[in-house]
Motif scaffolding. Structure first.
Motif, mmCIF file in Angstrom:
data_model
loop_
_atom_site.group_PDB
_atom_site.id
_atom_site.type_symbol
_atom_site.label_atom_id
_atom_site.label_comp_id
_atom_site.label_asym_id
_atom_site.label_seq_id
_atom_site.Cartn_x
_atom_site.Cartn_y
_atom_site.Cartn_z
ATOM 1 N N UNK A 14 33.063 41.359 64.034
ATOM 2 C CA UNK A 14 34.063 41.438 64.242
ATOM 3 C C UNK A 14 34.867 40.792 63.998
ATOM 4 N N UNK A 15 35.867 40.500 62.929
ATOM 5 C CA UNK A 15 36.781 39.251 62.493
ATOM 6 C C UNK A 15 36.283 39.141 61.678
ATOM 7 N N UNK A 16 34.806 39.422 60.693
ATOM 8 C CA UNK A 16 34.554 39.339 59.178
ATOM 9 C C UNK A 16 35.146 39.182 58.070
ATOM 10 N N UNK A 17 35.019 38.869 57.197
ATOM 11 C CA UNK A 17 35.303 39.982 55.661
ATOM 12 C C UNK A 17 34.050 39.637 55.125
ATOM 13 N N UNK A 18 34.556 41.053 54.308
ATOM 14 C CA UNK A 18 33.579 41.298 52.744
ATOM 15 C C UNK A 18 35.063 41.277 51.632
ATOM 16 N N UNK A 19 33.745 41.195 50.576
ATOM 17 C CA UNK A 19 34.431 41.571 49.671
ATOM 18 C C UNK A 19 33.451 42.887 48.596
ATOM 19 N N UNK A 20 34.307 43.549 48.451
ATOM 20 C CA UNK A 20 33.382 44.844 48.292
ATOM 21 C C UNK A 20 33.960 44.766 46.810
ATOM 22 N N UNK A 21 32.778 45.087 45.648
ATOM 23 C CA UNK A 21 33.067 45.531 44.192
ATOM 24 C C UNK A 21 32.800 46.531 44.107
ATOM 25 N N UNK A 22 33.829 47.229 42.013
ATOM 26 C CA UNK A 22 33.339 47.859 41.480
ATOM 27 C C UNK A 22 33.257 47.616 40.300
ATOM 28 N N UNK A 23 32.329 47.933 40.179
ATOM 29 C CA UNK A 23 31.874 48.481 38.324
ATOM 30 C C UNK A 23 31.964 49.437 37.807
ATOM 31 N N UNK A 24 33.060 49.639 36.871
ATOM 32 C CA UNK A 24 33.255 50.367 35.963
ATOM 33 C C UNK A 24 32.909 50.430 34.825
ATOM 34 N N UNK A 25 32.264 51.405 33.693
ATOM 35 C CA UNK A 25 32.023 51.307 32.428
ATOM 36 C C UNK A 25 31.477 52.533 32.039
ATOM 37 N N UNK A 70 43.742 45.030 47.721
ATOM 38 C CA UNK A 70 42.905 45.310 46.342
ATOM 39 C C UNK A 70 43.361 44.800 45.308
ATOM 40 N N UNK A 71 42.811 44.128 44.212
ATOM 41 C CA UNK A 71 42.650 43.802 43.066
ATOM 42 C C UNK A 71 41.642 44.390 41.716
ATOM 43 N N UNK A 72 42.269 43.705 40.838
ATOM 44 C CA UNK A 72 41.343 44.147 39.501
ATOM 45 C C UNK A 72 40.990 43.369 38.282
ATOM 46 N N UNK A 73 40.593 43.162 37.754
ATOM 47 C CA UNK A 73 39.910 42.406 36.809
ATOM 48 C C UNK A 73 39.480 43.087 35.912
ATOM 49 N N UNK A 74 40.758 43.016 35.057
ATOM 50 C CA UNK A 74 40.792 44.520 33.538
ATOM 51 C C UNK A 74 39.085 43.350 32.333
ATOM 52 N N UNK A 75 39.279 42.272 32.100
ATOM 53 C CA UNK A 75 38.579 41.650 31.614
ATOM 54 C C UNK A 75 37.118 41.978 31.995
ATOM 55 N N UNK A 76 36.354 41.813 32.996
ATOM 56 C CA UNK A 76 35.728 42.143 33.667
ATOM 57 C C UNK A 76 35.114 43.461 33.553
ATOM 58 N N UNK A 77 36.013 44.261 34.135
ATOM 59 C CA UNK A 77 36.118 45.929 34.137
ATOM 60 C C UNK A 77 35.728 46.052 35.621
ATOM 61 N N UNK A 78 36.041 45.365 36.647
ATOM 62 C CA UNK A 78 36.163 44.886 38.002
ATOM 63 C C UNK A 78 37.207 45.234 38.961
ATOM 64 N N UNK A 79 36.991 46.207 39.540
ATOM 65 C CA UNK A 79 37.762 46.282 41.186
ATOM 66 C C UNK A 79 36.980 45.942 42.088
ATOM 67 N N UNK A 80 38.082 45.000 42.786
ATOM 68 C CA UNK A 80 37.247 44.653 44.107
ATOM 69 C C UNK A 80 38.450 45.022 45.526
#
Length: 126
Positions: A14-25, A70-80
């Motif tokens: 509890x109180x911690x952090x995680x970053x999820x990634x979604x790779x698109x192809x 939420x954020x996205x990186x088009x160059x990497x085709x990733x959403x975080x």
């Protein structure tokens, strides 16, 4: 056909952090809306956050607003999905999904999303 692969889940206190990634192809043309959803055991799937193609428009569920980003990186085709100040009630399987940018998708209605990933487990211990 588009493929979405989530990663980054795990066990956190509890109180911690995680970053999820979604790779698109694959064929992502027109699938401008990327959303994150979650489903806890015994509960319905819940929309968490979404982002449009440019990244300039986002939406969050009230339960995560101010804690998740939420954020996205088009160059990497990733959403975080950056998740901070995690709570035990955030425990769920998290899915990313893709669809056209419509009223349905921007308001996190699951039927508006046509392609889904397999999910990643997030567990927040108390």
């Amino acid at each position: 056909q588009v493929q979405l692969v989530e990663s980054g889940g795990g066990l956190v206190q509890t109180g911690g952090s995680l970053r999820l990634s979604c790779a698109l192809s694959g064929r992502t043309f027109g699938l401008d809306a990327i959303g994150w959803f979650r489903q806890a055991p015994g509960k319905e799937r819940e929309g968490v956050s979404c982002i449009n193609k440019s990244g300039g428009t986002t939406n969050y569920a009230p339960s995560v607003k101010g804690r998740f980003t939420i954020s996205r990186d088009h160059a990497k085709n990733m959403v975080y999905l950056q998740m901070n100040s995690l709570k035990p009630e955030d425990t769920a399987v998290y899915y990313c999904a893709a669809g056209e940018w419509t009223i349905a998708t921007m308001t996190l209605e699951a039927p508006g999303y046509k392609s889904w990933g397999q999910g990643t487990q997030v567990t927040v211990s108390s």
